[in-house]
Design an enzyme around this catalytic site. Structure first.
Site, PDB file in Angstrom:
ATOM      1  CG  PHE A 149      -1.986   0.956   1.265  1.00  0.00           C
ATOM      2  CD1 PHE A 149      -3.105   0.786   0.458  1.00  0.00           C
ATOM      3  CD2 PHE A 149      -1.916   2.069   2.087  1.00  0.00           C
ATOM      4  CE1 PHE A 149      -4.135   1.708   0.475  1.00  0.00           C
ATOM      5  CE2 PHE A 149      -2.953   2.998   2.104  1.00  0.00           C
ATOM      6  CZ  PHE A 149      -4.059   2.814   1.298  1.00  0.00           C
ATOM      7  CG  ASP A 226      -0.665  -2.254   7.146  1.00  0.00           C
ATOM      8  OD1 ASP A 226      -1.791  -2.598   7.560  1.00  0.00           O
ATOM      9  OD2 ASP A 226      -0.431  -1.134   6.663  1.00  0.00           O
ATOM     10  CE1 TYR A 251      -9.644   2.998   6.481  1.00  0.00           C
ATOM     11  CE2 TYR A 251      -8.796   4.120   8.432  1.00  0.00           C
ATOM     12  CZ  TYR A 251      -8.647   3.712   7.130  1.00  0.00           C
ATOM     13  OH  TYR A 251      -7.491   4.014   6.460  1.00  0.00           O
ATOM     14  CE  LYS A 252      -8.218   0.076   4.840  1.00  0.00           C
ATOM     15  NZ  LYS A 252      -6.803  -0.039   4.509  1.00  0.00           N
ATOM     16  NE  ARG A 401      -9.586  -2.675  -3.072  1.00  0.00           N
ATOM     17  CZ  ARG A 401      -9.080  -1.980  -2.049  1.00  0.00           C
ATOM     18  NH1 ARG A 401      -7.970  -2.370  -1.471  1.00  0.00           N
ATOM     19  NH2 ARG A 401      -9.676  -0.895  -1.615  1.00  0.00           N
TER      20      ARG A 401
HETATM   21  C1  LIG Z   1      -6.070   1.120   4.419  1.00  0.00           C
HETATM   22  C2  LIG Z   1      -4.623   0.921   4.633  1.00  0.00           C
HETATM   23  C3  LIG Z   1      -3.870   1.886   5.307  1.00  0.00           C
HETATM   24  C4  LIG Z   1      -4.519   3.154   5.732  1.00  0.00           C
HETATM   25  O1  LIG Z   1      -3.665   4.051   6.332  1.00  0.00           O
HETATM   26  P1  LIG Z   1      -4.238   5.396   6.968  1.00  0.00           P
HETATM   27  O2  LIG Z   1      -3.100   5.947   7.684  1.00  0.00           O
HETATM   28  O3  LIG Z   1      -5.415   5.027   7.811  1.00  0.00           O
HETATM   29  O4  LIG Z   1      -4.698   6.254   5.835  1.00  0.00           O
HETATM   30  C5  LIG Z   1      -2.533   1.614   5.537  1.00  0.00           C
HETATM   31  N1  LIG Z   1      -1.962   0.469   5.106  1.00  0.00           N
HETATM   32  C6  LIG Z   1      -2.677  -0.468   4.436  1.00  0.00           C
HETATM   33  C7  LIG Z   1      -2.026  -1.734   3.981  1.00  0.00           C
HETATM   34  C8  LIG Z   1      -4.019  -0.260   4.168  1.00  0.00           C
HETATM   35  O5  LIG Z   1      -4.723  -1.162   3.499  1.00  0.00           O
END
Ligand SMILES: *Cc1c(COP(=O)(O)O)cnc(C)c1O
Length: 441
Positions: A149, A226, A251-252, A401
């Site tokens: 990401f 992560d 939040y996911k 997705r």
């Molecule tokens: C959604 C996601 C994030 C989100 O990071 P924020 O700091 O909340 O914007 C980070 N890493 C991964 C792998 C994600 O899927």
């Protein structure tokens, strides 16, 4: 040397997953049967649905709103903020750790005092990566997945530049994820830190946590995970798999709401030895003594910085109330079935229209979402939303997705969603739509 568990024979990727005898075929009646037999179907009613026509397949990006959340937040605002005012901090101040403990026990396989909610995933990644690097000053290489990401890659680029370290981006297959042998070959005696997503945000490819920890441990490197696309849907076993550091969003699949604070995990034995780079008063011993110099507490709170966004933090509580009623292993079973069913329909209906599965085909190597590649995906995705009320998302360069969430997505929703997609693409309707300009995909 760190205590390590050997790679367990039943590590997540190898364990056979119960894909219940799903009747062969693609008829809608099969989806209806699966829904009727689904022991989790009552959970659908725990979430708000305002438009019965809409099909939401984006739970991997922003989880649905739990029905209890609005009332819960209303009470916090009116009674605790409105009436209790500053005195409410007496209880609020414990919530980041209290909710962290609940999350640890139910979804992360971690112990009390090992998880806390704070900041964003990006910021937590920075704090823990910096702390791990400081603890290993003799080594100068960071390994990461070249397809991770973006925020993770950027944060590491910044750290490497600020500290004159070498950041090696491991090539990984955008459909199948990182090959463990690629990682093993890159693990030299100079590697201080490895940063990986347990589930790839793009393809959904799932790594074997115990095997990665084992390989890194042999090379004396630390791993920072992560778990953003894993928490709440993959049975994560941080303790048993030997993990030391992890971050992830709430939040996911955890349904904490837009911008709810992320979690961070530091294994108990390691906490005292790590120091994070942002020295704020929430990490300070006897915080309200307002001492002259920084001296962090010994526990997990030393990774906190400042005042949490209390209302967003509070929203995690009603979401956990729902989630805690189901073992994650049970969610995983349904999630695998949803994925298998979606792939079956995609093979039958969408492959002839130019789609290709861009996720691992083997259920045990996937998280909860799947990716479907199509050369016109960037135009199909917004059109599918506006014309067919099917909400999924687009990820560059050419992927849709599809992210069903086992807590609230049904098999008929998958069937209807993919049926509408087949109809939309088959009619080539998207070719007549103007190219949507959207800041968020
Ligand atoms: C959604 C996601 C994030 C989100 O990071 P924020 O700091 O909340 O914007 C980070 N890493 C991964 C792998 C994600 O899927």
């Amino acid at each position: 040397m760190r205590a390590r568990t050997a790679v367990s024979p039943d590590a997540p990727v190898d364990r056979p997953l119960p894909v219940n005898a799903m009747r062969a075929g693609t008829e809608r009646a099969i989806a209806e049967e699966l829904d009727a037999a689904d022991p989790l179907r009552e959970f659908r009613d725990e979430f708000v649905r305002t438009d019965p026509e809409a099909i939401y397949l984006d739970g991997n990006s922003l989880g649905r709103l739990p029905r209890a959340t609005a009332g819960f937040l209303d009470r916090i605002v009116v009674e605790e903020w409105g009436t209790g005012l500053v005195e409410s901090w007496e209880t609020w101040i414990t919530w980041a750790g209290r909710l962290g403990d609940r999350l640890a026990a139910h979804t992360l396989g971690a112990g009390p005092g090992e998880v806390v909610l704070s900041d964003s995933t990006s910021v937590n990644l920075y704090k823990l990566a910096a702390a791990a690097l400081d603890a290993n000053p003799g080594r100068s290489t960071i390994l990461a997945d070249a397809d991770d990401f973006p925020t993770n890659r950027y944060i590491l680029q910044g750290l490497a530049e600020q500290r004159q370290l070498r950041l090696e981006m491991l090539p990984s297959d955008p459909d199948r994820g990182l090959d463990l042998d690629v990682l093993r070959r890159a693990l030299s005696g100079d590697v201080a830190l490895v940063v990986l997503s347990l589930v790839s945000y793009r393809s959904g490819a799932l790594l074997d946590m115990a095997a990665v920890e084992d390989a890194a441990g042999r090379a004396g490197a630390r791993v920072l995970w992560d778990l953003s696309h894993a928490a709440g849907v993959i049975p994560v076993r941080l303790g048993a798999d030997g993990a030391e550091l992890a971050v992830g969003s709430t939040y996911k699949y955890l349904n904490g709401g837009p911008g709810s604070p992320a979690f961070l995990y530091v294994r108990k034995e390691l906490q005292q030895r790590l120091r994070q780079p942002v020295w704020g008063w929430y990490g300070q011993r006897d915080q309200f003594r307002m001492a002259e110099t920084y001296a962090p507490v010994s526990g997990i709170d030393r990774f906190l910085v400042g005042t949490p966004p209390l209302l967003s933090l509070a929203a995690v509580e009603p979401a956990l109330d729902v989630l805690e009623r189901v073992p994650i292993s049970r969610l995983r079973e349904k999630s695998v079935q949803l994925g298998e069913f979606a792939i079956r329909l995609a093979d039958a209906w969408l492959a002839p229209l130019g789609f290709r599965l861009a996720s691992p085909r083997q259920a045990g190597r996937r998280g909860a979402h799947i990716a479907l590649a199509h050369p016109d995906a960037s135009r199909i995705c917004p059109g599918l939303r506006s014309e067919k009320k099917v909400i999924c998302d687009f990820r560059a360069p050419d992927r849709l997705r599809i992210g069903p969430a086992a807590l609230y997505t049904g098999f008929t929703e998958i069937w209807d969603g993919l049926d509408r997609l087949r109809d939309f693409v088959g009619s080539r309707r998207y070719e007549q739509l103007p190219v949507a300009v959207s800041r968020v995909t």
